[in-house]
Every structure is written in structure tokens, then in C-alpha cells.
Design a protein around this motif. Structure first.
Motif, mmCIF file in Angstrom:
data_model
loop_
_atom_site.group_PDB
_atom_site.id
_atom_site.type_symbol
_atom_site.label_atom_id
_atom_site.label_comp_id
_atom_site.label_asym_id
_atom_site.label_seq_id
_atom_site.Cartn_x
_atom_site.Cartn_y
_atom_site.Cartn_z
ATOM 1 N N GLY A 10 -2.906 9.484 -4.468
ATOM 2 C CA GLY A 10 -2.516 9.647 -3.060
ATOM 3 C C GLY A 10 -2.807 8.100 -2.216
ATOM 4 O O GLY A 10 -2.003 8.141 -1.271
ATOM 5 N N VAL A 11 -3.451 7.056 -2.746
ATOM 6 C CA VAL A 11 -3.607 6.054 -2.301
ATOM 7 C C VAL A 11 -3.535 4.887 -3.345
ATOM 8 O O VAL A 11 -4.390 5.047 -4.452
ATOM 9 C CB VAL A 11 -4.806 5.526 -1.377
ATOM 10 C CG1 VAL A 11 -5.064 4.211 -0.931
ATOM 11 C CG2 VAL A 11 -4.936 6.528 -0.251
ATOM 12 N N GLY A 54 -3.335 -7.365 -8.845
ATOM 13 C CA GLY A 54 -3.906 -6.299 -9.846
ATOM 14 C C GLY A 54 -3.266 -5.042 -9.049
ATOM 15 O O GLY A 54 -2.941 -4.859 -7.914
ATOM 16 N N LEU A 55 -3.557 -3.763 -9.601
ATOM 17 C CA LEU A 55 -3.004 -2.367 -9.404
ATOM 18 C C LEU A 55 -4.404 -1.717 -9.122
ATOM 19 O O LEU A 55 -5.242 -1.338 -10.169
ATOM 20 C CB LEU A 55 -2.356 -1.796 -10.393
ATOM 21 C CG LEU A 55 -1.647 -0.328 -10.325
ATOM 22 C CD1 LEU A 55 -0.751 -0.320 -9.125
ATOM 23 C CD2 LEU A 55 -1.183 0.190 -11.610
ATOM 24 N N PHE A 56 -4.685 -1.242 -7.917
ATOM 25 C CA PHE A 56 -5.846 -0.607 -7.358
ATOM 26 C C PHE A 56 -5.492 0.785 -7.262
ATOM 27 O O PHE A 56 -4.601 1.206 -6.518
ATOM 28 C CB PHE A 56 -6.284 -1.303 -6.123
ATOM 29 C CG PHE A 56 -6.737 -2.303 -6.134
ATOM 30 C CD1 PHE A 56 -8.060 -2.853 -6.367
ATOM 31 C CD2 PHE A 56 -5.869 -3.703 -6.601
ATOM 32 C CE1 PHE A 56 -8.568 -4.132 -6.450
ATOM 33 C CE2 PHE A 56 -6.239 -4.786 -6.440
ATOM 34 C CZ PHE A 56 -7.751 -5.359 -6.594
ATOM 35 N N LEU A 57 -6.040 1.598 -8.036
ATOM 36 C CA LEU A 57 -5.908 3.200 -8.079
ATOM 37 C C LEU A 57 -7.047 3.812 -7.827
ATOM 38 O O LEU A 57 -8.415 3.621 -7.997
ATOM 39 C CB LEU A 57 -5.509 3.585 -9.689
ATOM 40 C CG LEU A 57 -4.401 3.001 -10.393
ATOM 41 C CD1 LEU A 57 -4.458 3.356 -11.840
ATOM 42 C CD2 LEU A 57 -3.083 3.185 -9.493
ATOM 43 N N GLY A 58 -7.049 4.876 -6.857
ATOM 44 C CA GLY A 58 -8.035 5.611 -6.416
ATOM 45 C C GLY A 58 -8.683 6.637 -7.476
ATOM 46 O O GLY A 58 -7.877 7.192 -7.972
ATOM 47 N N ILE A 103 0.891 -1.411 -0.098
ATOM 48 C CA ILE A 103 0.131 0.124 -0.019
ATOM 49 C C ILE A 103 0.768 1.171 -0.132
ATOM 50 O O ILE A 103 1.742 1.256 0.729
ATOM 51 C CB ILE A 103 -0.844 0.126 1.304
ATOM 52 C CG1 ILE A 103 -1.762 -1.242 1.198
ATOM 53 C CG2 ILE A 103 -1.707 1.255 1.203
ATOM 54 C CD1 ILE A 103 -1.390 -2.301 2.321
ATOM 55 N N LEU A 104 0.773 2.097 -0.713
ATOM 56 C CA LEU A 104 1.501 3.238 -1.017
ATOM 57 C C LEU A 104 0.392 4.615 -0.749
ATOM 58 O O LEU A 104 -0.648 4.497 -1.503
ATOM 59 C CB LEU A 104 2.120 3.853 -2.523
ATOM 60 C CG LEU A 104 2.697 2.366 -3.157
ATOM 61 C CD1 LEU A 104 3.295 2.971 -4.795
ATOM 62 C CD2 LEU A 104 4.260 2.206 -2.322
#
Length: 306
Positions: free
Chosen positions: A198-199, A155-159, A135-136
Motif C-alpha cells: 500500500g505504501v 533505497g527501496l522502502f517497503l511497509g 512515493i507509491l
């Protein structure tokens, strides 16, 4: 890697320039969840003693809190250099990089705004440590709530930001994307939804690929562009809509694991009796970002977590 028993997560965020109290709500919120992994805060050397004294072993029964020393933000926060001198040094440093291109990465890391430089710290930390899921996250305006074991996914989860504000209508993104890629490209994606950097979370390979793509783009762009301003989110959106990332999952606010609330109509934000923000379907988003844009909500969360 897909089995919950093998779930080994890390939460990483930069806290450079922040007093410990600025990230206390973030850390306290994590302590209210079932998270038992590692939380890494990147700090400047002069912050370390304050953070150790303030937090001590407060969270040792819940998760491991690590402080990692970084150089990001040291140049821009230097009290010996006013902003005009800093700007001049950034400008003239480009001539050094022209003569010595091998210095480009190091100079970007040191002279760029922290929003950009943090990507190098994330990447370098992951090269030296083994985690299944990453988590970045921002640290000042994020809380964590809900079941973090749900993040054990590929997977890559983008806000995503609320759809009421698109890339071509937001002054920040108009500048960020226009400055870096030009007005013609901006017009091509002006009707796209904003993705917030941001997340971001995902499995190890997905996050490593994301960081590779971001840093490679930093290195392709002109040096002075990269140190002039915090263009990271404009670059993040350009790469998203150029299909450079892999396995992307877009996390809609109040409809996913990431609730990015900055431009959300506060009347659409619902809290339950435990002061947890709810998605539209009543589920609990794992991350809440930009809650401080809504002062009443911010106070409610401070009352809960501080």
C-alpha cells in the motif's frame, strides 16, 4: 540526487472509483506537511470534472496536484456488464492472448483489477517525467504526516504489517500466494512477515527497478492468473522473499517512516496532543496506512483533517 536542494519528489496514487471526498483526508493531510512537490492522482475520464470542481486550486500554495487519465478499473466498473459477464470476458480473453501474445500487456492493463493495473500507470508516468524520489501509495486509507524531506534517501522502502500475523496465517495471502505460486511455495515462506504494497517509496532508480521487477513478473505469469484477481500483494511478497528487489529497507509499523496499522493492537497506537500518530520511540512516521481499520482512530483523524 542525495542533496536536499536537489530533492524533487512525487506522490502517486490511484483514485479510480472513488468520489473526491474519499481522498480528501489524504490530500488535506499532505497540505499540513512541508511537501511542495507533485501529487498525481490517476482517475478515469468520467471522474475528472468532479475532481476539478471539488478541489479546484485548493492546494496550489502547498503542492502541485495533477490528475492523470487512466483506463484502470474501467472494465470492472462498467455498468453495462454484470460481474458474471465480466468474468466470462476475462476467461475467454485468454484465448485471444494465446493467439496474439503481443496483446498480453495491454489486456492485463485493461482487464486486471486496479490493484494490478496501477503498476503500469506508475511505470509509464515515470518514463515521461523526471523526479528524484517517488512515493507509491494508496489514497483512501493513508494519511501523510511529518517531515517529507526525510524521504530524501537511497533505497527501496517497503511497509510491513504487524508481526502478529504472518503470511501463512492470513487467509488473503494464503489465497493470493497459493493460487499464483502453489501450496509448496506458500509453505516455504509461511512464517515470513507480511509486506504491504500500500505504501512504497524510494529514490528514482530503486522505484524504477521495483516496478520493472513487478511488471516483468506479471508478464511471466499466466495471463488469466493476472486478470482473475488482485494478486499484486502476493506477488510483491514472493519477489521480496526471493530477493528480487534491490536496496530493500523494511519499514516496521510504529518503528519507521511507514505505520501500517491494519492488524495492530490499537492499544499500542499513541497520538500526541496534535493528533499525530507516534512511533514507539516518540518519532513521527511519515505515512499512516489502514487507520480506518480502527474506527475510533479514524474518527479522530477525520476531526483533524476534514
Amino acid at each position: 540526487m542525495e542533496k536536499c536542494s536537489d530533492f524533487s519528489p512525487v506522490i502517486m496514487g490511484a483514485a479510480t472509483g472513488y468520489a473526491p471526498q474519499k481522498v480528501e483526508l489524504f490530500l488535506n493531510s499532505i497540505s499540513r506537511t512541508n511537501f511542495s512537490g507533485v501529487v498525481v492522482l490517476f482517475l478515469n475520464d468520467d471522474q475528472l470534472d468532479d475532481y476539478k470542481e471539488y478541489f479546484g486550486g485548493r492546494y496550489s500554495n502547498q503542492f502541485e496536484l495533477r490528475f492523470v487519465i487512466t483506463q484502470i478499473g474501467v472494465f470492472s466498473s462498467s455498468k453495462s456488464l454484470n460481474k458474471y459477464l465480466q468474468k466470462a470476458i476475462r476467461f475467454f480473453s485468454k484465448y485471444i492472448v494465446l493467439k496474439e501474445p503481443k496483446l498480453k500487456k495491454d489486456f492485463i492493463y485493461y482487464f486486471a483489477p486496479p490493484h494490478v493495473s496501477r503498476f503500469f500507470d506508475y511505470y509509464n508516468f515515470l518514463k515521461l517525467n523526471n523526479f528524484t524520489h517517488i512515493i507509491l501509495t494508496d489514497t483512501r486509507d493513508v494519511i501523510v504526516q511529518g517531515d517529507l524531506n526525510k524521504l530524501n534517501q537511497q533505497g527501496l522502502f517497503l511497509g510491513m504489517e504487524d508481526k502478529s500475523l504472518l503470511l501463512g496465517k492470513d487467509s488473503f495471502h494464503v489465497k493470493w500466494i497459493g493460487d499464483v505460486y502453489g501450496k509448496k511455495y506458500l509453505s516455504e515462506i509461511s512464517n515470513k512477515q507480511i509486506s504491504c504494497a500500500g505504501v512504497t517509496f524510494g529514490d528514482y532508480q530503486s522505484i524504477r527497478h521495483y516496478l520493472d521487477i513487478m511488471i516483468n513478473e506479471f508478464m511471466k505469469l499466466p495471463y488469466y492468473t493476472m486478470v482473475r484477481s488482485n494478486y499484486d500483494q502476493g506477488i510483491h511478497n514472493k519477489l521480496l522473499y526471493s530477493n528480487e528487489f534491490s536496496g530493500v529497507k523494511l519499514c516496521q509499523p510504529l518503528g519507521s517512516e511507514i505505520a501500517t496499522l491494519g492488524v495492530m493492537n490499537i492499544n499500542n497506537v499513541v497520538l500526541n496532543e496534535d493528533c499525530l500518530i507516534l512511533n514507539a520511540d516518540g518519532s513521527i512516521p511519515t505515512f499512516v496506512h489502514q487507520y480506518d481499520r480502527h474506527k475510533g482512530l479514524e474518527q479522530s483523524l477525520k476531526d483533524k483533517y476534514l
